[in-house]
Design an enzyme around this catalytic site. Structure first.
Site, PDB file in Angstrom:
ATOM      1  N   HIS A 117       0.828  -1.198   0.000  1.00  0.00           N
ATOM      2  CA  HIS A 117       0.000   0.000   0.000  1.00  0.00           C
ATOM      3  C   HIS A 117       0.869   1.257   0.000  1.00  0.00           C
ATOM      4  O   HIS A 117       0.539   2.256  -0.668  1.00  0.00           O
ATOM      5  CB  HIS A 117      -0.909  -0.021   1.232  1.00  0.00           C
ATOM      6  CG  HIS A 117      -1.698   1.224   1.423  1.00  0.00           C
ATOM      7  ND1 HIS A 117      -1.619   1.993   2.564  1.00  0.00           N
ATOM      8  CD2 HIS A 117      -2.595   1.854   0.616  1.00  0.00           C
ATOM      9  CE1 HIS A 117      -2.434   3.019   2.457  1.00  0.00           C
ATOM     10  NE2 HIS A 117      -3.042   2.972   1.292  1.00  0.00           N
ATOM     11  N   GLU A 120       2.032   1.899  -3.457  1.00  0.00           N
ATOM     12  CA  GLU A 120       0.921   2.410  -4.263  1.00  0.00           C
ATOM     13  C   GLU A 120       0.816   3.935  -4.135  1.00  0.00           C
ATOM     14  O   GLU A 120       0.618   4.647  -5.120  1.00  0.00           O
ATOM     15  CB  GLU A 120      -0.371   1.735  -3.820  1.00  0.00           C
ATOM     16  CG  GLU A 120      -1.621   2.247  -4.522  1.00  0.00           C
ATOM     17  CD  GLU A 120      -2.755   2.456  -3.562  1.00  0.00           C
ATOM     18  OE1 GLU A 120      -3.275   3.596  -3.492  1.00  0.00           O
ATOM     19  OE2 GLU A 120      -3.146   1.493  -2.872  1.00  0.00           O
ATOM     20  N   HIS A 121       0.969   4.451  -2.917  1.00  0.00           N
ATOM     21  CA  HIS A 121       0.994   5.905  -2.714  1.00  0.00           C
ATOM     22  C   HIS A 121       2.178   6.532  -3.449  1.00  0.00           C
ATOM     23  O   HIS A 121       2.033   7.557  -4.118  1.00  0.00           O
ATOM     24  CB  HIS A 121       1.111   6.225  -1.223  1.00  0.00           C
ATOM     25  CG  HIS A 121      -0.192   6.243  -0.496  1.00  0.00           C
ATOM     26  ND1 HIS A 121      -0.693   7.366   0.123  1.00  0.00           N
ATOM     27  CD2 HIS A 121      -1.098   5.262  -0.263  1.00  0.00           C
ATOM     28  CE1 HIS A 121      -1.848   7.086   0.702  1.00  0.00           C
ATOM     29  NE2 HIS A 121      -2.115   5.801   0.482  1.00  0.00           N
ATOM     30  N   GLU A 197      -3.496   7.660   7.867  1.00  0.00           N
ATOM     31  CA  GLU A 197      -4.592   6.899   7.275  1.00  0.00           C
ATOM     32  C   GLU A 197      -4.972   5.727   8.164  1.00  0.00           C
ATOM     33  O   GLU A 197      -6.154   5.434   8.359  1.00  0.00           O
ATOM     34  CB  GLU A 197      -4.170   6.396   5.889  1.00  0.00           C
ATOM     35  CG  GLU A 197      -5.272   5.684   5.122  1.00  0.00           C
ATOM     36  CD  GLU A 197      -4.827   5.265   3.734  1.00  0.00           C
ATOM     37  OE1 GLU A 197      -5.554   4.467   3.103  1.00  0.00           O
ATOM     38  OE2 GLU A 197      -3.754   5.714   3.278  1.00  0.00           O
TER      39      GLU A 197
END
Length: 508
Positions: A117, A120-121, A197
């Site tokens: 993840h 991905e950012h 997040e």
């Protein structure tokens, strides 16, 4: 600016034929099916059109194309291993362009949870051609939308643009497949973003915390026990070197699936793909079937209790391990899908009728089957207590519904109604180019084929009553489950001294 993203949990899947998710891997329930219109006539016409296109020459890719009466999609492979799926839909001059990498949170190195993840950012940080933070701005200036998402088995990037902007999207996506640049400051800044997040989506949401702990309990050896977003203690240690290592290991054309749906011709998409993605060399170290630790056969049921002052209503959840569409045999996945609809996928289901209508123990109750994973699937139940009803009583009613199905099966009427609903969902999803792109991409990135996707209706039709009863008896065993209780706990409110204030003073 941090990369926009969703964390998708393919395990919170209500309709296993179509990815329908909240923008969080920790949402309490899968989101409802969007309202769509569609007809079988459109699908048949589209299938006939694609069959005709499949017979036209497409250079070296033509040999990879097969046809069947229900074929909707063109499917082929470039010389460097990139799979291509094209589904034309000419009702509007727009296209959806997606790249699916066959890597997710379950492929991360030990101690590096959250790196899939995190990368991905970071994929939005730029290349030599695109300055850091400009990727999404360019898409927006072209009138398009873009985003990305991570799940246990996949990482995907997509754009929706006018059809004349497709060449630019393919150029930009191919560029960051091979030429990502990461500055140390960008990495440190984005690490703060993913930590925040986690705090907002998980730590501040009791239902997300419960689900995280339930997943950690459900799987003993398999990496599905680790949250997609990662454990905070490990996320804090993720580095630029970790991101680059993950990128170099997994991001390659022979570990990706390109899906384009919308107002396009397969020949044109193939030509553009060769001019962009086709220039990237294959990575010989990737592309083989992924090998993960095998989950041992469960021997004991597990329970998780979470008490939290932020909880308004007591909630019960239960997960069972089950086969996925990729691992199931003899139609078991389709039988599980129909079982989920019969038992709890609507307000006419057995669970809802018993708990909400008849006994009034719950204000909400449902069941679902999640079969989109590469390895293991799940079957689940969910209920919210009504009034002061106890979760133990709700659990007993759920067990009674399960026992009834195992003993006596389901009725012909229930089965036919479930088949009609599930097949209708497949038809409606075919009317949305974004849904089509998700369905084909997710399927191919998790071990299935185009033919498998397009034969779903026929497999559902073939399920018999005894098949549904058999999977219930085989997989809905308590030893295969984890049951979670989310229990309200009175907040610790600061007490005010009731004694009167001294003369001349004010009590605040």
């Amino acid at each position: 600016m941090g990369g926009k993203s969703y964390i998708f949990s393919d395990s919170l899947q209500k309709d296993a034929g179509l990815p329908m998710f909240q923008a969080s891997s920790y949402g309490t329930q899968p989101c409802s099916t969007p309202s769509r219109s569609g007809t079988l006539t459109k699908i048949k016409l589209l299938g006939a059109l694609l069959m005709a296109l499949a017979l036209s020459p497409l250079d070296t890719l033509a040999a990879a194309q097969t046809s069947s009466p229900a074929r909707l999609a063109y499917h082929g492979t470039l010389d460097n291993g990139l799979e291509i799926v094209v589904v034309p839909d000419r009702r509007a001059p727009v296209v959806t362009h997606m790249v699916w990498y066959k890597v997710g949170a379950a492929d991360e190195p030990l101690g590096k949870s959250g790196i899939a993840h995190f990368l991905e950012h970071l994929m939005f940080k730029g290349t030599d051609k695109i300055p850091a933070g400009e990727y999404s701005k360019i898409v927006a200036r072209l009138g398009g939308q873009d985003n990305a998402f991570t799940a246990q088995d996949i990482t995907a990037y997509f754009q929706r643009v006018a059809k004349d902007k497709l060449p630019k999207m393919m150029e930009m996506e191919a560029d960051r497949m091979a030429n990502l640049k990461l500055a140390e400051n960008d990495v440190l800044t984005e690490r703060k973003v993913i930590l925040e997040e986690r705090r907002s989506r998980v730590d501040n949401d009791p239902s997300s915390l419960l689900q995280e702990q339930m997943m950690a309990s459900l799987y003993t050896a398999h990496p599905y026990h680790t949250p997609i977003i990662g454990w905070e203690t490990e996320m804090k240690g993720l580095t630029r070197e970790d991101a680059i290592a993950h990128y170099k290991k997994w991001y390659a054309p022979n570990n990706a699936v390109l899906v384009v749906t919308g107002d396009v011709e397969p020949e044109e998409v193939v030509r553009l793909a060769k001019e962009t993605y086709g220039k990237i060399p294959a990575n010989p170290a990737v592309g083989a079937p992924r090998k993960r630790p095998s989950e041992p056969e469960p021997v004991a049921e597990k329970r998780v209790l979470l008490r939290d002052g932020r909880v308004g209503k007591a909630t019960l959840e239960r997960y069972y391990t089950a086969p996925s569409f990729n691992t199931a045999t003899n139609g078991e996945a389709e039988a599980m899908q129909l079982l989920g609809r019969i038992v709890g996928a609507s307000n006419t289901s057995r669970i809802y009728n018993k708990l909400v209508r008849e006994e009034k123990k719950a204000s909400a109750a449902s069941a679902w089957y999640s079969g989109l994973a590469l390895d293991n699937g799940r079957f689940g139940f969910y209920a919210v207590a009504a009034g002061d009803n106890k979760l133990e009583d709700i659990e007993a009613s759920i067990d009674a519904v399960i026992d009834e199905v195992i003993r006596n099966g389901v009725t012909d009427e229930e089965l036919e109604r479930a088949k009609t609903s599930e097949i209708a969902n497949l038809v409606y999803s075919s009317d949305s180019q974004q849904s089509l792109a998700h369905t084909y991409g997710w399927s191919l990135a998790t071990g299935r084929t185009v033919d498998d996707v397009e034969a779903r209706s026929e497999r559902l039709k073939a399920v018999k009553r005894e098949d549904v009863q058999a999977v219930a008896a085989k997989y809905l065993k308590r030893k295969r489950s984890v049951t979670g209780y989310l229990i309200p706990e009175p907040s610790q409110v600061a007490k005010v001294d009731p004694r009167p204030a001294s003369a001349g003073g004010t009590l605040h």
